[in-house]
Design a protein around this motif. Structure first.
Motif, PDB file in Angstrom:
ATOM      1  N   ASN A 458       0.807  -1.230   0.000  1.00 32.20           N
ATOM      2  CA  ASN A 458       0.000   0.000   0.000  1.00 32.20           C
ATOM      3  C   ASN A 458       0.840   1.280   0.000  1.00 32.20           C
ATOM      4  OD1 ASN A 458      -3.165  -0.489   0.515  1.00 32.20           O
ATOM      5  ND2 ASN A 458      -1.988  -2.155   1.451  1.00 32.20           N
ATOM      6  N   GLY A 459       2.157   1.119  -0.027  1.00 32.15           N
ATOM      7  CA  GLY A 459       3.028   2.287  -0.067  1.00 32.15           C
ATOM      8  C   GLY A 459       3.039   3.093   1.213  1.00 32.15           C
ATOM      9  N   GLY A 460       2.730   2.471   2.345  1.00 33.01           N
ATOM     10  CA  GLY A 460       2.777   3.183   3.617  1.00 33.01           C
ATOM     11  C   GLY A 460       1.577   2.876   4.498  1.00 33.01           C
ATOM     12  N   TYR A 461       1.326   3.723   5.493  1.00 33.55           N
ATOM     13  CA  TYR A 461       0.225   3.499   6.435  1.00 33.55           C
ATOM     14  C   TYR A 461      -0.318   4.852   6.904  1.00 33.55           C
ATOM     15  CZ  TYR A 461       3.521   4.668  10.187  1.00 33.55           C
ATOM     16  OH  TYR A 461       4.417   5.319  11.000  1.00 33.55           O
ATOM     17  N   ASP A 462      -1.458   4.802   7.607  1.00 30.17           N
ATOM     18  CA  ASP A 462      -2.108   6.012   8.097  1.00 30.17           C
ATOM     19  C   ASP A 462      -2.279   5.938   9.610  1.00 30.17           C
ATOM     20  OD1 ASP A 462      -2.862   7.385   5.513  1.00 30.17           O
ATOM     21  OD2 ASP A 462      -3.828   5.437   5.235  1.00 30.17           O
ATOM     22  N   VAL A 463      -2.192   7.124  10.244  1.00 28.87           N
ATOM     23  CA  VAL A 463      -2.474   7.214  11.679  1.00 28.87           C
ATOM     24  C   VAL A 463      -3.501   8.328  11.880  1.00 28.87           C
ATOM     25  CG1 VAL A 463      -0.265   6.329  12.512  1.00 28.87           C
ATOM     26  CG2 VAL A 463      -0.492   8.765  11.976  1.00 28.87           C
ATOM     27  N   SER A 464      -4.305   8.168  12.929  1.00 30.48           N
ATOM     28  CA  SER A 464      -5.301   9.208  13.214  1.00 30.48           C
ATOM     29  C   SER A 464      -5.550   9.306  14.709  1.00 30.48           C
ATOM     30  CB  SER A 464      -6.621   8.924  12.479  1.00 30.48           C
ATOM     31  OG  SER A 464      -7.186   7.711  12.932  1.00 30.48           O
ATOM     32  N   PHE A 465      -5.899  10.523  15.112  1.00 29.67           N
ATOM     33  CA  PHE A 465      -6.265  10.805  16.503  1.00 29.67           C
ATOM     34  C   PHE A 465      -7.675  11.392  16.483  1.00 29.67           C
ATOM     35  CE2 PHE A 465      -6.132  14.200  19.912  1.00 29.67           C
ATOM     36  CZ  PHE A 465      -6.376  13.337  20.964  1.00 29.67           C
ATOM     37  N   ALA A 466      -8.628  10.723  17.151  1.00 27.03           N
ATOM     38  CA  ALA A 466     -10.037  11.118  17.076  1.00 27.03           C
ATOM     39  C   ALA A 466     -10.379  12.305  17.963  1.00 27.03           C
ATOM     40  CB  ALA A 466     -10.919   9.927  17.456  1.00 27.03           C
ATOM     41  N   GLY A 467      -9.404  12.807  18.719  1.00 24.26           N
ATOM     42  CA  GLY A 467      -9.673  13.891  19.662  1.00 24.26           C
ATOM     43  C   GLY A 467      -9.758  13.356  21.075  1.00 24.26           C
ATOM     44  N   GLY A 468      -9.552  14.237  22.027  1.00 23.24           N
ATOM     45  CA  GLY A 468      -9.593  13.816  23.420  1.00 23.24           C
ATOM     46  C   GLY A 468      -9.470  15.014  24.327  1.00 23.24           C
ATOM     47  N   PRO A 471      -6.469  17.510  31.488  1.00 20.10           N
ATOM     48  CA  PRO A 471      -7.071  18.330  32.553  1.00 20.10           C
ATOM     49  C   PRO A 471      -7.170  19.813  32.215  1.00 20.10           C
ATOM     50  CG  PRO A 471      -5.550  16.737  33.497  1.00 20.10           C
ATOM     51  CD  PRO A 471      -5.381  16.661  32.005  1.00 20.10           C
ATOM     52  N   SER A 472      -6.430  20.261  31.198  1.00 25.62           N
ATOM     53  CA  SER A 472      -6.420  21.697  30.907  1.00 25.62           C
ATOM     54  C   SER A 472      -6.942  22.070  29.532  1.00 25.62           C
ATOM     55  CB  SER A 472      -4.995  22.246  31.052  1.00 25.62           C
ATOM     56  OG  SER A 472      -4.120  21.589  30.143  1.00 25.62           O
ATOM     57  N   ALA A 473      -7.268  21.082  28.680  1.00 24.98           N
ATOM     58  CA  ALA A 473      -7.693  21.433  27.320  1.00 24.98           C
ATOM     59  C   ALA A 473      -8.451  20.287  26.674  1.00 24.98           C
ATOM     60  CB  ALA A 473      -6.495  21.806  26.452  1.00 24.98           C
ATOM     61  N   ILE A 474      -9.275  20.672  25.695  1.00 27.16           N
ATOM     62  CA  ILE A 474      -9.893  19.706  24.786  1.00 27.16           C
ATOM     63  C   ILE A 474      -9.016  19.652  23.549  1.00 27.16           C
ATOM     64  CG2 ILE A 474     -11.897  19.226  23.344  1.00 27.16           C
ATOM     65  CD1 ILE A 474     -13.593  20.624  25.472  1.00 27.16           C
ATOM     66  N   LEU A 475      -8.672  18.454  23.104  1.00 29.28           N
ATOM     67  CA  LEU A 475      -7.767  18.278  21.979  1.00 29.28           C
ATOM     68  C   LEU A 475      -8.543  17.959  20.718  1.00 29.28           C
ATOM     69  CD1 LEU A 475      -5.123  16.075  23.827  1.00 29.28           C
ATOM     70  CD2 LEU A 475      -5.069  18.561  23.472  1.00 29.28           C
ATOM     71  N   SER A 476      -8.216  18.660  19.642  1.00 30.12           N
ATOM     72  CA  SER A 476      -8.908  18.441  18.375  1.00 30.12           C
ATOM     73  C   SER A 476      -8.294  17.264  17.626  1.00 30.12           C
ATOM     74  CB  SER A 476      -8.827  19.699  17.518  1.00 30.12           C
ATOM     75  OG  SER A 476      -7.474  19.997  17.209  1.00 30.12           O
ATOM     76  N   PRO A 477      -9.052  16.650  16.709  1.00 31.32           N
ATOM     77  CA  PRO A 477      -8.535  15.508  15.954  1.00 31.32           C
ATOM     78  C   PRO A 477      -7.391  15.907  15.015  1.00 31.32           C
ATOM     79  CG  PRO A 477     -10.930  15.604  15.861  1.00 31.32           C
ATOM     80  CD  PRO A 477     -10.470  16.902  16.425  1.00 31.32           C
ATOM     81  N   SER A 478      -6.565  14.940  14.653  1.00 34.43           N
ATOM     82  CA  SER A 478      -5.517  15.151  13.663  1.00 34.43           C
ATOM     83  C   SER A 478      -5.163  13.795  13.050  1.00 34.43           C
ATOM     84  CB  SER A 478      -4.290  15.804  14.291  1.00 34.43           C
ATOM     85  OG  SER A 478      -3.816  15.065  15.388  1.00 34.43           O
ATOM     86  N   SER A 479      -4.442  13.833  11.942  1.00 34.69           N
ATOM     87  CA  SER A 479      -4.074  12.580  11.261  1.00 34.69           C
ATOM     88  C   SER A 479      -2.821  12.810  10.420  1.00 34.69           C
ATOM     89  CB  SER A 479      -5.225  12.098  10.366  1.00 34.69           C
ATOM     90  OG  SER A 479      -5.529  13.069   9.375  1.00 34.69           O
ATOM     91  N   ASP A 480      -2.248  11.699   9.934  1.00 30.68           N
ATOM     92  CA  ASP A 480      -1.060  11.814   9.085  1.00 30.68           C
ATOM     93  C   ASP A 480      -0.931  10.530   8.273  1.00 30.68           C
ATOM     94  OD1 ASP A 480       1.171  13.004   8.004  1.00 30.68           O
ATOM     95  OD2 ASP A 480       2.544  12.277   9.572  1.00 30.68           O
ATOM     96  N   HIS A 481      -0.158  10.611   7.178  1.00 28.35           N
ATOM     97  CA  HIS A 481       0.181   9.449   6.352  1.00 28.35           C
ATOM     98  C   HIS A 481       1.690   9.344   6.275  1.00 28.35           C
ATOM     99  CE1 HIS A 481       0.086   6.521   3.090  1.00 28.35           C
ATOM    100  NE2 HIS A 481       1.058   7.243   2.506  1.00 28.35           N
ATOM    101  N   ALA A 482       2.199   8.129   6.401  1.00 29.89           N
ATOM    102  CA  ALA A 482       3.649   7.909   6.289  1.00 29.89           C
ATOM    103  C   ALA A 482       3.910   6.918   5.175  1.00 29.89           C
ATOM    104  CB  ALA A 482       4.207   7.403   7.603  1.00 29.89           C
ATOM    105  N   GLY A 483       4.978   7.162   4.430  1.00 30.48           N
ATOM    106  CA  GLY A 483       5.354   6.252   3.348  1.00 30.48           C
ATOM    107  C   GLY A 483       6.323   5.191   3.841  1.00 30.48           C
ATOM    108  N   VAL A 484       7.147   4.665   2.906  1.00 32.43           N
ATOM    109  CA  VAL A 484       8.105   3.610   3.189  1.00 32.43           C
ATOM    110  C   VAL A 484       9.498   4.082   2.749  1.00 32.43           C
ATOM    111  CG1 VAL A 484       8.756   1.205   2.706  1.00 32.43           C
ATOM    112  CG2 VAL A 484       6.335   1.860   2.797  1.00 32.43           C
ATOM    113  N   ILE A 485      10.479   3.776   3.578  1.00 32.57           N
ATOM    114  CA  ILE A 485      11.866   4.132   3.218  1.00 32.57           C
ATOM    115  C   ILE A 485      12.750   2.897   3.293  1.00 32.57           C
ATOM    116  CG2 ILE A 485      11.666   6.538   3.948  1.00 32.57           C
ATOM    117  CD1 ILE A 485      13.221   5.737   6.455  1.00 32.57           C
ATOM    118  N   GLU A 486      13.801   2.910   2.478  1.00 35.07           N
ATOM    119  CA  GLU A 486      14.797   1.865   2.556  1.00 35.07           C
ATOM    120  C   GLU A 486      15.795   2.230   3.660  1.00 35.07           C
ATOM    121  OE1 GLU A 486      15.240  -0.962   0.962  1.00 35.07           O
ATOM    122  OE2 GLU A 486      13.501  -0.783  -0.375  1.00 35.07           O
ATOM    123  N   PRO A 487      16.050   1.355   4.552  1.00 31.13           N
ATOM    124  CA  PRO A 487      17.003   1.672   5.627  1.00 31.13           C
ATOM    125  C   PRO A 487      18.438   1.752   5.104  1.00 31.13           C
ATOM    126  CG  PRO A 487      16.334  -0.634   5.780  1.00 31.13           C
ATOM    127  CD  PRO A 487      15.504  -0.028   4.676  1.00 31.13           C
TER     128      PRO A 487
END
Length: 487
Positions: A458-468, A471-487
């Motif tokens: 699939n050429g990489g993977y996806d991550v996401s944060f649904a929000g949360g 004690p001091s703040a409400i956090l908004s959602p965010s997300s990102d996509h990462a590819g693949v690299i040769e080590p």
């Protein structure tokens, strides 16, 4: 509208000239005061309730003045049988005094200015375009004093010596109908928003109400204080009488034509009264050479918005009455940037920081205070987040060389700090790989050993944060996509 509650705080009287009489507001909101004993006019800033500038010299014994629609003030000079014209934009006299009848007493404006001549039993008419008298004097009753023009175009003239009112059609400048009998020694008249005319009777200590649609008396006279000389009606329909011999002001609710509350003590010899658009009441005291200021306690109707972050900074709008000069506390802490409109019915303010949960909103003015209990609720602020995924490694063997984990770092963009303890979702396309929690460095880890083939396909993977939240703040959602690299 119900009459305001008579809850007052002490407001110092404003010193003016000798024997103040007439009061009138200028287009800028300043208050003109005629000083009959010192032959001049004082100017009061109603924003600060202080005299501004030097007194403006006029003629002898200036009395009840008016401000015309053109912005000029017309001051009858009882001792010199003239009317002085003042340009209220510059607070300077304009042109020569205008000769009128004997002992001019009061002026009222519509298109023209109508001036009662106490000793001549007439009314002079001044054309405000030319500042000259137009036509012959209009005969009225004995000893005319107060005059007011109703919305129907009729001018109502109080004849103190004949105990009646003369009605003048201002379209033709002629008297219409028979005089209207009122109380003993009618002195001043004011028109209420409902169109009725309210007449103070010095000798009978009461107020007569006239229906201007029929020019007939309505109901029984309204008892007020001793020797009422002046009367004014506010935009809210509340009338105020200046009771000269009892040093007080009576309050009348024109919706019911009844006196409300006890008389309000003012200075010595109150003779005229004026109501500002913000509801403050000004009273000239002829014997104590000052002007009393009455400000009623505020009332509060609403606040909007009703919630905001604990960090403060929310601009709120508060609706009510008598808000002029207000300070605002929310949850016991002072708000900033308080601004009140000219009518004293709306203010804006910026909330201070506060504790999480409901908070009482309190508005305090020179006239008192009022509160909206738990009217505003502090909530956690919303912080944007960023989620950064590291690229997947295309080669994982030998395992002692390569680190076989996918990682995603969650950052609070408002603070710039990593966010621990939040759930991160790992996916490849529509396939859920699993979830992981962020550590103290804000990093979530997921082993890629068993899913490397799928990641590569699939050429990489996806991550996401649904929000949360923290004690001091409400956090908004965010997300990102990462590819693949040769080590």
């Amino acid at each position: 509208m119900a009459a305001p509650a008579l809850t007052l705080l002490t407001i110092p009287p404003i010193p003016v000239g000798s024997n103040p009489v007439g009061l009138a507001f200028t287009p800028s909101g300043d208050l003109y005061v005629t000083n009959s004993g010192s032959a001049n006019v004082s100017v009061i800033s109603t924003a600060t309730d202080t005299v501004v500038g030097a007194p403006i010299p006029v003629g002898g014994t200036p009395v009840w003045l008016t401000v015309a629609p053109n912005g000029n003030a017309y001051v009858p000079n009882s001792g010199s049988n003239t009317v002085t014209v003042i340009d209220t934009a510059t607070n300077t006299v304009t042109g020569a005094p205008i000769p009128v009848g004997n002992q001019p007493a009061t002026a009222a404006a519509s298109g023209n200015v109508y001036v009662t001549n106490f000793a001549a039993n007439t009314v002079s008419v001044i054309d405000t375009a030319t500042n000259t008298v137009t036509g012959a004097p209009i005969p009225v009753g004995s000893q005319p004093v107060g005059v007011a023009v109703a919305p129907n175009g009729n001018a109502y003239v109080c004849n103190r010596g004949s105990n009646n009112l003369t009605v003048i059609d201002t379209a033709t400048n002629t008297v219409v109908g028979a005089p209207i009998a009122v109380g003993n020694q009618p002195n001043f008249v004011a028109i209420a928003p409902n169109g009725n005319a309210y007449v103070v009777n010095i000798g009978s200590n009461n107020v007569t109400v006239i229906d201007t649609a029929t020019n007939t008396v309505v109901g029984a006279p309204i008892p007020v204080g001793n020797q009422p000389w002046g009367i004014a009606v506010g935009l809210n329909g509340i009338a105020y009488t200046a009771n000269r011999a009892s040093n007080s002001v009576s309050v009348i609710d024109t919706a019911t034509n009844t006196v409300t509350g006890a008389p309000i003590p003012v200075g010595s010899g109150p003779i005229a009264v004026a109501v500002a658009v913000n509801g403050k009441v000004y009273v000239s005291n002829i014997n104590s050479n000052n002007v009393s200021v009455i400000q009623f306690a505020p009332t509060l109707t609403s606040i909007n918005p009703i919630h905001g972050p604990t960090t403060g900074g929310t601009v709120v709008t508060i609706i009510g009455t008598n808000l002029t000069g207000a300070g605002v506390d929310i949850g016991g802490n002072p708000a900033t940037g308080v601004s009140v409109n000219a009518a004293g019915t709306q203010l804006t303010a910026t909330t201070p920081p506060g504790a999480l949960g409901p908070a009482t909103v309190t508005v305090t003015t020179p006239g008192g205070s009022a509160s909206l209990v738990n009217g505003f609720t502090y909530v956690l602020p919303v912080h944007a987040t960023s989620l950064t995924a590291t690229p997947a490694l295309a080669k994982l063997f030998p395992p002692h060389v390569y680190f076989p984990f996918l990682t995603a770092t969650l950052t609070d963009q408002a603070t710039g700090l990593p966010v621990p303890g939040q759930t991160i979702i790992f996916k490849i396309g529509s396939n859920l790989l699993g979830v992981a929690a962020t550590d103290t460095q804000g990093i979530a880890r997921f082993n890629e050993t068993l899913i490397l083939t799928l990641i590569l396909a699939n050429g990489g993977y996806d991550v996401s944060f649904a929000g949360g939240s923290t004690p001091s703040a409400i956090l908004s959602p965010s997300s990102d996509h990462a590819g693949v690299i040769e080590p």
